[in-house]
Write an enzyme that holds these catalytic residues in place. Sequence first.
Site, short mmCIF file in Angstrom:
data_model
loop_
_atom_site.label_atom_id
_atom_site.label_comp_id
_atom_site.label_asym_id
_atom_site.label_seq_id
_atom_site.Cartn_x
_atom_site.Cartn_y
_atom_site.Cartn_z
N ASP A 51 57.10 29.53 37.94
CA ASP A 51 56.48 30.83 38.15
C ASP A 51 55.50 30.85 39.32
O ASP A 51 55.12 31.92 39.79
CB ASP A 51 55.77 31.27 36.85
CG ASP A 51 56.79 31.51 35.75
OD1 ASP A 51 56.66 30.91 34.68
OD2 ASP A 51 57.74 32.27 36.00
N HIS A 80 53.13 22.78 32.22
CA HIS A 80 54.40 23.00 31.51
C HIS A 80 54.44 22.07 30.30
O HIS A 80 54.00 20.92 30.38
CB HIS A 80 55.59 22.69 32.43
CG HIS A 80 56.87 23.28 31.94
ND1 HIS A 80 57.64 22.67 30.98
CD2 HIS A 80 57.47 24.44 32.23
CE1 HIS A 80 58.69 23.42 30.71
NE2 HIS A 80 58.63 24.51 31.46
C1 SDX Z 1 57.62 29.10 31.58
O1 SDX Z 1 59.10 26.07 28.02
C2 SDX Z 1 59.75 26.42 29.06
O2 SDX Z 1 60.72 25.79 29.46
C3 SDX Z 1 59.24 27.68 29.76
C4 SDX Z 1 59.85 28.00 31.11
C5 SDX Z 1 61.32 28.41 30.99
O3 SDX Z 1 62.04 28.28 31.99
O4 SDX Z 1 61.69 28.96 29.92
O5 SDX Z 1 59.73 26.87 31.95
C6 SDX Z 1 59.10 29.16 31.77
O6 SDX Z 1 57.13 29.66 30.64
C7 SDX Z 1 56.80 28.28 32.54
C8 SDX Z 1 55.28 28.24 32.15
C9 SDX Z 1 54.61 29.51 32.66
N1 SDX Z 1 53.24 29.65 32.13
C10 SDX Z 1 52.16 29.48 32.92
O7 SDX Z 1 52.21 29.17 34.10
C11 SDX Z 1 50.84 29.80 32.22
C12 SDX Z 1 49.78 28.73 32.56
N2 SDX Z 1 50.19 27.50 31.90
C13 SDX Z 1 49.64 27.21 30.60
O8 SDX Z 1 49.26 28.25 29.83
C14 SDX Z 1 50.26 25.98 29.93
O9 SDX Z 1 50.34 24.99 30.87
C15 SDX Z 1 51.60 26.13 29.26
C16 SDX Z 1 51.61 27.25 28.27
C17 SDX Z 1 52.69 26.35 30.26
C18 SDX Z 1 51.89 24.82 28.52
O10 SDX Z 1 50.98 24.72 27.49
P1 SDX Z 1 50.91 23.41 26.55
O11 SDX Z 1 52.04 22.49 26.84
O12 SDX Z 1 50.71 23.87 25.15
O13 SDX Z 1 49.66 22.66 27.11
P2 SDX Z 1 48.18 22.85 26.54
O14 SDX Z 1 47.87 24.31 26.47
O15 SDX Z 1 48.03 22.01 25.33
O16 SDX Z 1 47.30 22.24 27.75
C19 SDX Z 1 47.04 20.83 27.83
C20 SDX Z 1 45.71 20.74 28.59
C21 SDX Z 1 44.60 21.60 27.96
O17 SDX Z 1 43.38 21.03 28.35
P3 SDX Z 1 42.59 20.07 27.22
O18 SDX Z 1 42.48 20.88 25.96
O19 SDX Z 1 43.45 18.84 27.10
O20 SDX Z 1 41.24 19.80 27.86
O21 SDX Z 1 45.89 21.26 29.91
C22 SDX Z 1 45.08 22.41 30.09
C23 SDX Z 1 44.70 22.91 28.72
O22 SDX Z 1 43.47 23.61 28.76
N3 SDX Z 1 45.90 23.39 30.81
C24 SDX Z 1 45.47 24.14 31.82
C25 SDX Z 1 46.59 24.87 32.24
N4 SDX Z 1 47.65 24.56 31.48
C26 SDX Z 1 47.21 23.65 30.59
N5 SDX Z 1 44.25 24.26 32.40
C27 SDX Z 1 44.16 25.14 33.43
N6 SDX Z 1 45.21 25.89 33.91
C28 SDX Z 1 46.43 25.77 33.32
N7 SDX Z 1 47.46 26.50 33.75
#
Ligand code: SDX
Length: 427
Positions: A373, A316
């Site tokens: 989720d 998140h």
């Molecule tokens: C919702 O914003 C809100 O409030 C949203 C929400 C609401 O109520 O409105 O809470 C609802 O959207 C919840 C989130 C649902 N999405 C998911 O579950 C999809 C999987 N999660 C990711 O795609 C991700 O964690 C996000 C999109 C939720 C957050 O992305 P960020 O904050 O931009 O984080 P990032 O992509 O920069 O990741 C940081 C690191 C990266 O690794 P490095 O580049 O540092 O090596 O963490 C890794 C990412 O690759 N990473 C994951 C991961 N999420 C982040 N690696 C594996 N699996 C994951 N799910």
Amino acid sequence: MQKKTFTLIDNRTGKEVEYPIIEGTRGPAAVDFRNLFKDTGTFSYDPGYTSTASCNSTITFIDGAKGELRYRGIPIEILAKEHSYLETCFLLLNEHLPSISELHNFDLELRHRAFLHEGLRNLFNAFPDNAHPMATLSASVTALASFYQEHLDMNNETEYHEMAHRIIAKMPTLAAFAYRHSLGIPFIQPDIDLSFTKNFLTMMRAYPGGKMHLGPLGHEEIKEIEVRALDTIFTLHADHEQNASTTVVRNVASTGAHPYVAISSGIAALWGRAHGGANESVIAQLEMIGSVENVDAFIARAKDPNDDFRLMGFGHRVYKNFDPRAQVLKKLQDELKETLGLDSRLLDIAGRIEEIALNDEYFVSRHLYPNIDFYTGIILTALKIPKNMFTPVFVIGRTVGWITQWIEFKKDPSSKIARPRQLYLGD
Ligand code: SDX
């Protein structure tokens, strides 16, 4: 006396500029950078807005480090446990929980506004049966705008609250109609004798004439525990500060477009699997993993920088500790396991993912915890809600948050049209 300012020095010229710090009532302060470009000819650069406050608000507060979420100052745990979704809607819109009579009148108004103009029914026929309900929902909300006036007097609270009540009330009907169209079965009209949440489940499940699904020995009525579970899910989804879809709603509000097309834009943004679409992807992912034995291989893929596989329902932008909504849902899941017969195979796979991820350095170092989720899908499945309706359920819960944020934007005298700049790297 401590100066509440930031001083920036442009080391290219030695020029110093000073900006005021604005304190919040909770959470981080903000530096007021509105004049940065005018003063320095330089933009701030923050793709994804990781360090940017796009507005001020009094609606929802999140402390990502503590795993804290409050609607109008009340912790989400209290609202989920002690209050209904309709009380939460009233709280978000009116800044206080309703009295008994206020709740009665609010509930009555939503029941009467749940019906749709007959002209809207024909719209659904324009969609193929296999259209995703999110596509139909977004389109039908845009179409709804054409039935109601565009310009609202934001000094007339009755007028803009009526606009808000209408879209909150009609969203479950639109979502249920979108679902039933996808099955090619007749629509079930809202029933004013049913509560908001029971009405939605009935419109989803009932046979023509409103009769419930015939179980082996008679009618399989909707159980109160199912209504309470879904009502809690709606409450947990009601609002969430300046997330991606709410930012879209505010941006559309800033252009002066109809409030319902702002909501429709929010629906479109929520559909993405990185956002609200994740709940559907979580179940699809658990089904794809298929067994506890396969979990380790998929965890390895999630950690592999060369593999774009991500663990859906994990991570998140704001919560760098647990998502408090996920905590409430996990408890609900445990309560419902026996009574609703949750899918134990999917539960075991989800449990194994959680067990590994919460102890694995890759996830721990990146503060990747289960988000809202990760848990909703298994409960919604037990409520006989199909995967492609998970995000529409999120929409029903979130509509009150979007419209409350829309109202706050329109009533904020400092609001301007959203028009960010860019760092140009072209020719
Ligand atoms: C919702 O914003 C809100 O409030 C949203 C929400 C609401 O109520 O409105 O809470 C609802 O959207 C919840 C989130 C649902 N999405 C998911 O579950 C999809 C999987 N999660 C990711 O795609 C991700 O964690 C996000 C999109 C939720 C957050 O992305 P960020 O904050 O931009 O984080 P990032 O992509 O920069 O990741 C940081 C690191 C990266 O690794 P490095 O580049 O540092 O090596 O963490 C890794 C990412 O690759 N990473 C994951 C991961 N999420 C982040 N690696 C594996 N699996 C994951 N799910």
